[in-house]
Design a protein around this motif. Structure first.
Motif, PDB file in Angstrom:
ATOM      1  N   LEU A 210       4.575 -28.199  56.864  1.00 40.64           N
ATOM      2  CA  LEU A 210       3.258 -27.775  57.535  1.00 40.64           C
ATOM      3  C   LEU A 210       2.924 -25.728  57.648  1.00 40.64           C
ATOM      4  O   LEU A 210       2.630 -25.224  56.925  1.00 40.64           O
ATOM      5  N   VAL A 211       5.034 -25.892  58.531  1.00 41.04           N
ATOM      6  CA  VAL A 211       5.058 -24.551  58.812  1.00 41.04           C
ATOM      7  C   VAL A 211       5.057 -23.376  57.296  1.00 41.04           C
ATOM      8  O   VAL A 211       4.281 -22.498  57.283  1.00 41.04           O
ATOM      9  N   SER A 212       5.802 -23.992  56.432  1.00 37.84           N
ATOM     10  CA  SER A 212       6.247 -23.286  55.537  1.00 37.84           C
ATOM     11  C   SER A 212       5.622 -23.609  54.414  1.00 37.84           C
ATOM     12  O   SER A 212       5.393 -22.062  53.025  1.00 37.84           O
ATOM     13  N   ALA A 213       4.860 -23.804  54.184  1.00 36.48           N
ATOM     14  CA  ALA A 213       3.600 -24.232  53.667  1.00 36.48           C
ATOM     15  C   ALA A 213       2.454 -23.548  53.547  1.00 36.48           C
ATOM     16  O   ALA A 213       1.792 -22.618  52.452  1.00 36.48           O
ATOM     17  N   ARG A 214       2.169 -22.858  54.765  1.00 34.60           N
ATOM     18  CA  ARG A 214       1.396 -22.296  55.217  1.00 34.60           C
ATOM     19  C   ARG A 214       1.669 -21.194  55.243  1.00 34.60           C
ATOM     20  O   ARG A 214       0.898 -19.633  54.553  1.00 34.60           O
ATOM     21  N   GLY A 215       2.996 -20.749  55.357  1.00 32.15           N
ATOM     22  CA  GLY A 215       3.213 -19.348  54.832  1.00 32.15           C
ATOM     23  C   GLY A 215       3.136 -18.948  53.750  1.00 32.15           C
ATOM     24  O   GLY A 215       3.489 -17.830  53.117  1.00 32.15           O
ATOM     25  N   LEU A 216       3.959 -19.461  52.585  1.00 29.12           N
ATOM     26  CA  LEU A 216       3.361 -19.811  51.222  1.00 29.12           C
ATOM     27  C   LEU A 216       2.410 -19.621  50.688  1.00 29.12           C
ATOM     28  O   LEU A 216       1.782 -18.290  49.862  1.00 29.12           O
ATOM     29  N   ALA A 217       1.167 -20.284  51.701  1.00 29.62           N
ATOM     30  CA  ALA A 217       0.075 -19.909  50.940  1.00 29.62           C
ATOM     31  C   ALA A 217      -0.609 -18.479  51.570  1.00 29.62           C
ATOM     32  O   ALA A 217      -0.716 -17.378  50.545  1.00 29.62           O
ATOM     33  N   ALA A 218       0.076 -18.116  52.533  1.00 30.56           N
ATOM     34  CA  ALA A 218      -0.539 -16.688  52.997  1.00 30.56           C
ATOM     35  C   ALA A 218       0.671 -15.633  52.373  1.00 30.56           C
ATOM     36  O   ALA A 218      -0.357 -14.783  51.772  1.00 30.56           O
ATOM     37  N   GLN A 219       1.939 -15.951  51.774  1.00 29.50           N
ATOM     38  CA  GLN A 219       2.115 -15.344  50.683  1.00 29.50           C
ATOM     39  C   GLN A 219       1.231 -14.551  49.827  1.00 29.50           C
ATOM     40  O   GLN A 219       1.574 -14.344  49.151  1.00 29.50           O
ATOM     41  N   ILE A 220       1.006 -16.168  49.021  1.00 33.06           N
ATOM     42  CA  ILE A 220       0.883 -15.941  47.843  1.00 33.06           C
ATOM     43  C   ILE A 220      -0.328 -15.445  47.843  1.00 33.06           C
ATOM     44  O   ILE A 220      -1.480 -14.691  47.132  1.00 33.06           O
TER      45      ILE A 220
END
Ligand SMILES: Nc1ncnc2c1ncn2[C@@H]1O[C@H](COP(=O)(O)OP(=O)(O)OP(=O)(O)O)[C@@H](O)[C@H]1O
Ligand SMILES: Nc1ncnc2c1ncn2[C@@H]1O[C@H](COP(=O)(O)OP(=O)(O)OP(=O)(O)O)[C@@H](O)[C@H]1O
Ligand SMILES: [Mg+2]
Ligand SMILES: [Mg+2]
Lengths: 339, 321, 522, 339
Positions: free
Chosen positions: D140-150
């Motif tokens: 959850l934490v990582s995927a949201r982080g990656l989504a914010a990055q992208i």
């Protein structure tokens, strides 16, 4: 007789100890990463000392909540309403009316609100036979709604100097908040490991039917567990209110996830029947240290989040690895050849 | 940001000479704003209601916007079905509600967008917004000037934004960085909070620990600023000065008293909601703004972000929320 | 059952197989030779390693060393799948069924008849019905969920699963433990059919009579080692038991002080300890009245499914009766709490799901009902508890004796001892102590030696004035142990007699057909 | 022969059916409340028809996710990352680069991202032996982080008319989104009840040891369950993106809680081994109807939240009550007087 010679050694150590050792290892690695990435900060002993205190202090509120959560989970339940209880207790304790009763009145209010909400949770679950997940989720929604109603969606500032000074007071050079955490953890440890209440908790969570047939009042005990969690939230509400010198309906957002995660990382079984307070404390400290590490390295939020997920996974894998390899070392063979 | 709610909303009670103040044709205004538990948003709703109450010819129909864009879309589709004359909305996210804006406009209901712009111009009749970029710019400008005046060579500057995944946060940060860059300065550490006091305290504590010495700090939001100030006090730090954001009453008071590190705040005033209702009324009645030559209300209004300091604080006391 | 065992081919040979668990060498050099079409019995005390051995064969555990030859080839199944593919099917000691799947789905779990991933439910149901028919249970509907079946029905489904594979060797780990007499006969009929088709059966049981009846050859395990291989099943009991334990008896009902004859009993012993009046629960049992006096052992005989467990649980307060009362020593029992407070204890039927905290150490399981009594001001006294548990473990000859070991790692029979030990501890510890003990199948899965020990314990309790109400599916046990026998059928008490005045055949008649005797109901 | 009595007779009905009947009752009551409070709206048949479609349409995205979640929970796991997967898949599908491949490219991307994240979850849990709660929380934490990055923390607008029109298209008068939900629910039902995969899911969740002994590859099966959940999230991402004509890192916030709650209310056991797709759908509809009820009555959010918690509790109690009393009627005996 079975070859009992092989027995004693293997049984003298404590599984939980190893698990906690694993978490200590994780903490050490996190600190080493900190030293490597920001040597200039870590070269100042005063800064390091202060940093340790800050990590502990930032862990204090969530730490207290996690102790209550650990009891609930060991007892076979879950409490999704902890963050909402903190918000409600915090907001209730900082209304103008409550503040007029002074610090004692505010603390009393927060504790009573926490206990009362816990009681409602407990009644719904133990006697209403609601699934804990659903009952406390419903409570989460309702309690935050009530908190918003009471606060008029405003941030309520605490004008009480005594309350506000809880966060600034130090005792023997250590913040009062850290002392409170230490006290709650110690009390939690004693309660779990040295009292009949703790034994019942393990029994109720491990095998409720067996507990019932052994004469334990399973319902009443479950209820008490939620009350305990509510009490911890009341304490946490005071701590957070003091730190923020204010309370609002959105405070302690997602504390439920943090507390559950810390408990589980600390070795508590989500299905109940097993868990340790010390492990949960280490779980909280791991999270607090990660946050600190990110801050001193000024990581951007999105990178931070991506990395955080990875660190959690790595930490658990490492802990499992350490746990297994140490176990193997001690046992001189593999514990579990089951998948 | 105060414990006494309600009766201190920011309203315009038109002077006797103002022709637009006279009661006219009845206007039903639909209103929707998100329900974040935050002082600024609460003030938006309060202001809108209070301003509508000033006019005898306005009926305000507020609809709750729920927790996210999807909920707000659902709420607005029921509102559109009720055919109010004008809709004033503060969307969760302008882009996500663009389609809803279009739908209302297509149904012949002029839409007044508050604060969060729709990408397509056809989706709104009027847009009133605060200037997020300008807010960052103002904060950066103030900090840059102060530091320059003090003669600090390479200052250490901290930043505490609000919820980082919001576009408005990005705009504020961009403005801040651009203004600082003009002075050759940059942000040393940036710890986002969540627009709440407890998250502000946590973010500030982490930031202070990461920067053992600091020269200036910009906190995007005065609500979370309560926690930021608490953290500063708890850490016993005072070697720097701080700039706030939005312009809450508590912040303006603190600036006036001058007993904390908070020396200024850059406004992002919820009074825009009052203005939105006034202008929505005019749109509904087909009138223009009396000080403008044009017969209709213009399409875009962007409020300037002002910098409140000790010197001018008394002037702004009324606008604090 | 072929007499020509000597000429049959060896299908399975184990040489010097070793398997070690943390702290225990469960198998310490096992030899075993199974011939095609024979019934090969495994004998051994609780914890001797029988279940471990068959789990090694089934691919659940992997041997640490030793050699296994299956049909002449070296064999080391990597998984249960591999073993099944090789032709070894297993009925495990602990039921391995999925509650929320149907009978047919359980029987064919893992090898469901299917087309493109879609289950062929009709085909599965038909095949299941066929197998159940072969097993003599056409009345079990293939579509019924497992959780809605009584224990005996579940055992039948376990067997159906084993038969659903075309196995060459079927291993049965104490299949008769949860079966009543008629069911066991039925089981034997099936085994004979299997062996007639050349299928070998490895049969594990603690009942020597069964082994003599169905077995061709016997291998005896002791402490993880083969102490005798390939003995004839007709080997005298004395010799078999000697090889297992060093003792030489099967049902050893220790001599005891004659039960209180009404006339000679002292006054206080004649007033009943337990009085159950008109107890009913719809669908389970109806209108049950009975008494138990201090120092008396009352046994209830009946078929599986006759409602005995439910009756015991209701007396204990764990189920709410529709009508009727339970009075213990003048106190009305309203729930488990009051039952335990007033000195009642129960060893329930399903020890894993109803009695044990599997991950907790033995001593904490033993003191589960008494830790509060050891505690001072709410603080537990772990040392006292451990010491008391250790004494009880010694009395019951628990193997291994270590009371810090998690219960999970104990063999089935030893787990049973822990459950019984729990109520001995309350007696030792509480002021009033356990005055009435309810035992539901107390010797299920318990080996010959330990059985004798348990019997002795039960007698000692009675001698100390404790009343015992006992349910057992083994009629000889009820007759040998009890002073008074109650016979139950279809939820009703139909007969009552002093143990000395009734014999096994009469009880069996009553329990099964019994319609002739209906008029004599107590 | 097992004594005939040992085979309970009243088995012609289905437990789950009763439970679902209870939920239908809850829905009916919610509608009645709507009629009573807003009679003028309910007196217009066109409005009512439209309202039903709106409720269904609002339920469509979360409904699809809940189907995947139900499989994971029945299989003994939990997936906290569903909201984050949607965000990541949605954001990835709406980057300028992806949009340049047209609607097919966007759909393909969303599905692949969903499946890939599910695969990582599955590998961590099945082979890395991580507790599902922790593994998917980390995700959850990582995927949201990656989504914010992208997304560069921007809301990414979908310029693709085909994608955007998914939310506006109707087929036979019923929105395409509702058709998609119906299709996924039907497919989920068949998969759970009529395929070896579904039956094995019940086994893996209900009794993993038995499943293993029956030769089921428990690890691989668990892995597939998370992949399935990821796939559902990919579908959900398209649906949500189309509805919002945009995607962003914070989208589908807290969907995990909603999906889990809907599954549990629908009768899925949080500990695994039991659950129904239809029940989960009803769970979603209950939530969606509650939201609708609040909207047409224009309740203030804080009041709404307070009431919502109460409704959830009442709904579950009502459902349990109906369930019990009906069961009793049919069995003419009490099923469960155990706590
Ligand atoms: N998973 C395990 N971990 C540790 N020890 C185990 C495990 N399984 C079995 N043991 C130990 O191995 C020994 C043999 O156990 P096993 O279950 O094979 O006995 P058994 O002969 O089947 O006994 P019973 O007649 O009681 O069923 C026992 O001492 C038991 O405690
Ligand atoms: N899962 C169930 N659902 C409904 N009724 C049941 C269930 N299990 C048992 N029953 C009913 O309860 C009664 C008694 O069942 P049970 O097999 O437990 O009796 P018992 O005499 O204790 O047998 P055992 O020798 O197995 O202990 C039977 O009439 C049976 O119909
Ligand atoms: Mg065994
Ligand atoms: Mg029974």
């Amino acid at each position: 007789m079975i070859a009992e010679t092989a027995l004693p050694k293997a049984q003298k150590y404590d599984d939980n100890l190893l698990r906690n050792l694993g978490l200590v290892g994780v903490l050490v690695i996190l600190v080493i990463i900190g030293i490597v990435t920001r040597p200039e900060l870590y070269s100042d002993p005063a800064w390091v000392r202060n940093n340790v205190l800050i990590i502990l202090q930032q862990a204090s509120g969530i730490g207290v909540v996690t102790v209550g959560m650990t009891f609930v989970i060991i007892g076979g339940g879950i409490d999704l309403s902890v963050g909402a209880i903190i918000a409600l207790a915090g907001v209730w304790a900082t209304t103008l009316a409550t503040q007029s009763y002074g610090a004692a009145g505010m603390i009393f209010t927060a504790l009573v609100v926490g206990v009362a909400v816990g009681l409602v949770n407990g009644v719904l679950i133990a006697y209403g036979k609601l699934v804990p997940f659903i009952a406390t989720l419903a409570m989460l929604v309702s309690a935050r709604g009530l908190a918003a109603q009471i606060s008029g969606k405003q941030t309520q500032v605490s004008a009480n100097e005594t309350i506000n000074s809880i966060a600034t007071t130090k005792l023997l050079g250590i913040p009062l908040l850290v002392w409170i955490l230490a006290l709650v953890v110690a009390a939690g440890w004693v309660l779990l490991n040295r009292t009949t209440f703790g034994r019942r908790t393990v029994a109720v969570g491990g095998n409720p039917e067996a507990a019932r047939l052994a004469g334990i009042n399973v319902k009443r005990h479950s209820l008490l567990l939620y009350v305990l969690s509510g009490l911890c939230c009341g304490i946490g509400a005071i701590m957070l209110t003091s730190q923020a010198t204010s309370a609002q309906a959105a405070m302690a957002n997602l504390y439920e996830l943090d507390a559950i995660a810390a408990a589980i990382i600390g070795g508590t079984l989500l299905s109940g029947g097993r868990g340790t307070i010390i492990g949960a404390l280490f779980g909280v400290l791991v999270f607090s240290t990660i946050t600190n590490l990110f801050a001193i390295n000024n990581l951007a939020t999105e990178v931070q989040n991506m990395v955080k997920g990875g660190i959690i996974v790595a930490a658990v894998l490492l802990q499992q690895f350490r746990y297994r390899s140490l176990t193997n070392l001690l046992r001189r063979r593999n514990v579990s050849d089951k998948p | 940001t105060s414990n006494d709610t309600g009766n201190d909303a920011q309203v315009k009670t038109g002077g006797s000479g103002d022709a637009n103040a006279a009661a006219g044709q009845k206007v039903i205004i639909g209103f929707s704003a998100p329900a974040a538990d935050h002082g600024w948003i609460a003030a938006i709703t309060n202001n809108a209601k209070a301003q509508a109450a000033v006019y005898s010819d306005v009926e305000l129909r507020p609809v709750e916007a729920g927790a996210d864009a999807a909920a707000q879309r659902a709420a607005l589709s029921t509102l559109i079905a009720q055919k109010p004359q004008v809709i004033v909305m503060l969307p969760h996210d302008g882009k996500e509600l663009n389609a809803t804006g279009l739908e209302a406009m297509k149904a012949g209901i002029p839409v007044v967008n508050l604060d969060r712009a729709f990408p397509s111009a056809a989706a709104y009749r009027l847009q009133i917004k605060g200037d997020n970029y300008g807010m960052g710019l103002a904060a950066g400008q103030y900090i840059g000037e102060q530091l320059k005046a003090k003669g600090v060579g390479s200052p250490i500057i901290g930043e505490i934004p609000g919820i980082d995944s919001l576009e408005l946060t990005q705009e504020r940060t961009k403005g801040f960085n651009d203004a600082l860059a003009a002075f050759g300065f940059k942000v040393a550490n940036r710890r986002p909070a969540e627009f709440t006091a407890d998250s502000g305290q946590a973010a500030a504590t982490a930031l202070l620990q990461a920067l053992p010495k600091m020269d200036a700090l910009w906190n995007h939001d005065d609500d979370q600023g309560i926690g930021v100030l608490a953290a500063i006090k708890q850490a016993n730090r005072s070697e720097f000065f701080m700039v706030g954001g939005a312009g809450s009453k508590a912040a303006i008071d603190a600036i006036t008293k001058d007993d904390t590190v908070l020396k200024a705040t850059v406004t992002y005033s919820p009074s825009m909601a009052s203005s939105a209702i006034s202008l929505a009324r005019l749109i509904g009645q087909g009138k223009g703004m009396s000080d403008l030559v044009e017969l209709q209300v213009p399409k875009e209004i962007t409020l300037a972000s002002e910098t409140i300091t000790k010197d001018n604080a008394s002037k702004y006391a009324k606008l604090g929320f | 059952m072929s007499e020509s065992a000597g000429s049959a081919r060896k299908i399975l040979t184990l040489t010097d197989v070793v398997k070690e668990f943390p702290g225990v060498r469960a198998l310490d050099g096992v030899h075993l030779e199974v011939l095609e079409g024979e019934v090969h019995c495994l004998l051994g005390q609780n914890g001797a390693g029988k279940s471990t051995l068959i789990k090694v064969l089934a691919g659940v555990h992997h041997a640490d060393s030793g050699e296994i030859l299956w049909q002449g080839e070296p064999f080391a199944p990597a998984s249960p799948q591999a073993a099944m593919r090789a032709g070894i099917a297993t009925i495990y000691q602990e039921l391995d069924l999925v509650d929320d799947l149907s009978v047919a789905e359980n029987a064919f779990l893992g090898h469901e008849p299917s087309r493109f991933g879609f289950t062929r439910r009709r085909s599965a149901a038909e095949q299941t019905r066929f197998i159940l028919g072969k097993l003599g249970h056409p009345e079990i509907p293939p579509g019924r969920l497992i959780k809605d079946l009584p224990a005996a029905g579940k055992q039948i489904v376990s067997m159906a699963r084993a038969l659903s594979h075309n196995a060459k060797l079927i291993v049965m780990d104490e299949p008769s433990a949860v079966l009543a007499h008629d069911e066991v006969e039925n089981l034997f009929r099936i085994i004979r059919e299997l062996t007639a088709h050349g299928i070998a059966v490895v049969y594990i049981s603690h009942r020597l009579a069964e082994i003599r009846e169905i077995g061709d050859r016997v291998t005896v395990l002791k402490d993880g080692r083969t102490t005798a291989a390939g003995l004839s099943a007709r080997t005298p009991t004395r010799e078999l038991v000697g090889k297992m334990t060093g003792r030489s008896f099967e049902y050893a009902f220790p001599p005891r002080v004659a039960p209180d004859k009404e006339s000679s009993a002292p006054e206080e012993k004649r007033t009943p300890l337990l009085t159950v009046t008109n107890l009913s629960r719809a669908g389970e049992f109806a209108d049950i009245s009975l008494t138990v006096r201090p120092g008396e052992i009352v046994g209830i005989a009946g078929l599986v499914g006759s409602g005995r467990s439910e009756l015991l649980e209701t007396i204990f307060g764990a189920r709410r009766p529709d009508t009727g009362t339970v009075i213990l020593n003048g106190h009305r029992i309203t729930g488990v709490g009051s039952a335990v407070r007033h000195g009642m204890g129960m060893a329930p039927e399903e020890r894993k799901s109803q009695a044990l905290l599997l991950d907790e150490p033995v001593f904490k399981n033993m003191t589960l009902a008494s830790f509060a009594g050891f505690a001072r001001a709410g603080f537990t006294a772990a040392r006292d508890e451990r010491a008391a548990a250790q004494r009880t473990a010694d009395n019951l000859e628990l193997r291994p004796r270590d009371v810090d070991r998690p219960v999970r790692t104990l063999s089935g029979g030893n787990q049973q001892k822990v459950v019984v030990g729990r109520w001995l501890l309350t007696r030792e510890n509480n002021a009033g102590g356990t005055r009435l003990l309810l035992l539901d199948e107390p010797t299920r899965g318990v080996d010959v030696g330990a059985r004798a020990e348990l019997y002795q314990v039960i007698h000692d309790l009675a001698a100390n004035g404790v009343g015992v109400l006992l349910v057992s599916s083994e009629v000889p046990e009820v007759l040998g142990l009890a002073d008074r026998v109650l016979v139950m059928r279809e939820g009703r008490l139909i007969h009552e007699a002093l143990a000395g005045e009734i014999d096994e055949d009469t009880v069996l008649d009553l329990v099964m057909a019994g319609s002739l005797m209906e008029g004599e109901a107590a």
